[in-house]
Motif scaffolding. Sequence first.
Motif, PDB file in Angstrom:
ATOM      1  N   TYR A 302      11.019  -7.152  -5.970  1.00 31.52           N
ATOM      2  CA  TYR A 302       9.942  -6.410  -5.311  1.00 31.52           C
ATOM      3  C   TYR A 302      10.021  -4.930  -5.678  1.00 31.52           C
ATOM      4  O   TYR A 302       9.008  -4.285  -5.978  1.00 31.52           O
ATOM      5  CB  TYR A 302      10.050  -6.598  -3.793  1.00 31.52           C
ATOM      6  N   ARG A 306       7.748  -2.313  -8.243  1.00 29.49           N
ATOM      7  CA  ARG A 306       7.159  -1.166  -7.538  1.00 29.49           C
ATOM      8  C   ARG A 306       8.174  -0.012  -7.491  1.00 29.49           C
ATOM      9  O   ARG A 306       8.527   0.478  -6.417  1.00 29.49           O
ATOM     10  CB  ARG A 306       6.756  -1.572  -6.119  1.00 29.49           C
ATOM     11  N   LEU A 309       8.481   3.365  -5.270  1.00 30.90           N
ATOM     12  CA  LEU A 309       9.140   3.485  -3.966  1.00 30.90           C
ATOM     13  C   LEU A 309      10.336   4.429  -4.043  1.00 30.90           C
ATOM     14  O   LEU A 309      10.670   5.111  -3.068  1.00 30.90           O
ATOM     15  CB  LEU A 309       9.617   2.106  -3.490  1.00 30.90           C
ATOM     16  N   ASN A 318       9.761   7.323   3.457  1.00 29.81           N
ATOM     17  CA  ASN A 318      10.195   5.927   3.531  1.00 29.81           C
ATOM     18  C   ASN A 318      10.680   5.512   4.924  1.00 29.81           C
ATOM     19  O   ASN A 318      10.147   4.580   5.531  1.00 29.81           O
ATOM     20  CB  ASN A 318      11.307   5.676   2.508  1.00 29.81           C
ATOM     21  N   TYR A 341       4.959  -1.572   0.696  1.00 28.13           N
ATOM     22  CA  TYR A 341       4.572  -0.687  -0.405  1.00 28.13           C
ATOM     23  C   TYR A 341       3.210  -0.046  -0.131  1.00 28.13           C
ATOM     24  O   TYR A 341       3.021   1.154  -0.374  1.00 28.13           O
ATOM     25  CB  TYR A 341       4.545  -1.466  -1.715  1.00 28.13           C
TER      26      TYR A 341
END
Length: 385
Positions: A302, A306, A309, A318, A341
């Motif tokens: 994941y 992405r 992040l 975050n 996300y």
Amino acid sequence: MLRLRGRIVAHLLSFSSTSAPAISPLHRLLSASAAAGPISPNPGGFAVEDYLVDTCGLTRPQALKASTKSPANPDAVLAFLAGVGLSGADVAPVVAKDPQILCAKVDKTLAPVVDGLTGLGLSRSDIASLILLTPGGFRRRAIVSRLQYYLPLFGSFDNLLRLLKRGGSHLLWADLDKVVKPNVVFLRECGLGDCDIAKLCIHAPRMLSTNPERVRAMVACVEGIGVPRGSGMFRQALCAVTFQSEEKIAAKMEYLKTTFRWSDAEVSMAVRKYPGVLRKSKESLKHRSEFFFSEVGLEPAYIAYRPALLSYSMEGRNRPRYYVIKFLKANGLLDQYRDYYSIVMLSEKVFVEKFICPHKEAAPHLAEDYATTCKGEVPTNFRFT
């Protein structure tokens, strides 16, 4: 020597902002020095000649010219600088940084430079800013031809000034024909426009003044990590590998694999999508991996798909956003699942409008708790068990 520097700066700081009164303190200082004749070492007094030689790098003849012969030229320089728009407080650091400017000829050097820069479209305020940043460059007439090249390249004087403030003043000394221009031509061949080159130099001020062979090696390194010339990520990748050895980059790639439990393919993909990850410290990466795996429960793949992040602040984005979503879910205030996300990617304004404002009545403390978390603290309501 530091005491001497402080004394001369103190004298200069006594100037007023008008040109006539501004030069009199140094006039008196230098006149007194001239009247006294050659200055012998005297630890209890202020020796202008010794200061200029020992602390500021002038040769003994230059120091004599500025301190014991005649104050006329230094006075003329100070009056000229005041005319450009520099106050006494401005002049002090200029002279402390480059005392040889006191020996520059106004009619043969400084005035022609100002005329040349004015001809390029610079205002008096622009020129004053340039003097404050690079007094040594200002007293060399070659600065005009260099700015004639750099101004169109960087798009505006403000962009160039920003680069100079970030440590790019060496561009004023670099060889245009043998170093700078070949680098610009090569970067253009790699698909970068002048705007891209300007942005690249803001983050890597020495890019254009570096040996062209080294720049080619950096481009080869970018291609080696899978980012081709002309791609949307090429500039960011070039910035990320700037002045890093291949060994250091390989070691960082290996650290990413271990820390985020990525395969070779996943780490390559993450770096291609977000080259800036190569500039993150190991401590920063470890901190993020622990949060994403242990608290958020994300899978390695994941994150690899992405990697943006990893670019966002843990404290500023975050963690606070994750705690808000977790709080809303725990209290039945979030009606449907939200992808982590997609939440992190929202602008601050949109996030607040979507997830804070609608719950003012049900959770009146939420905005305050969110702001507290953004400061690095964890309020009681966000301490989940």
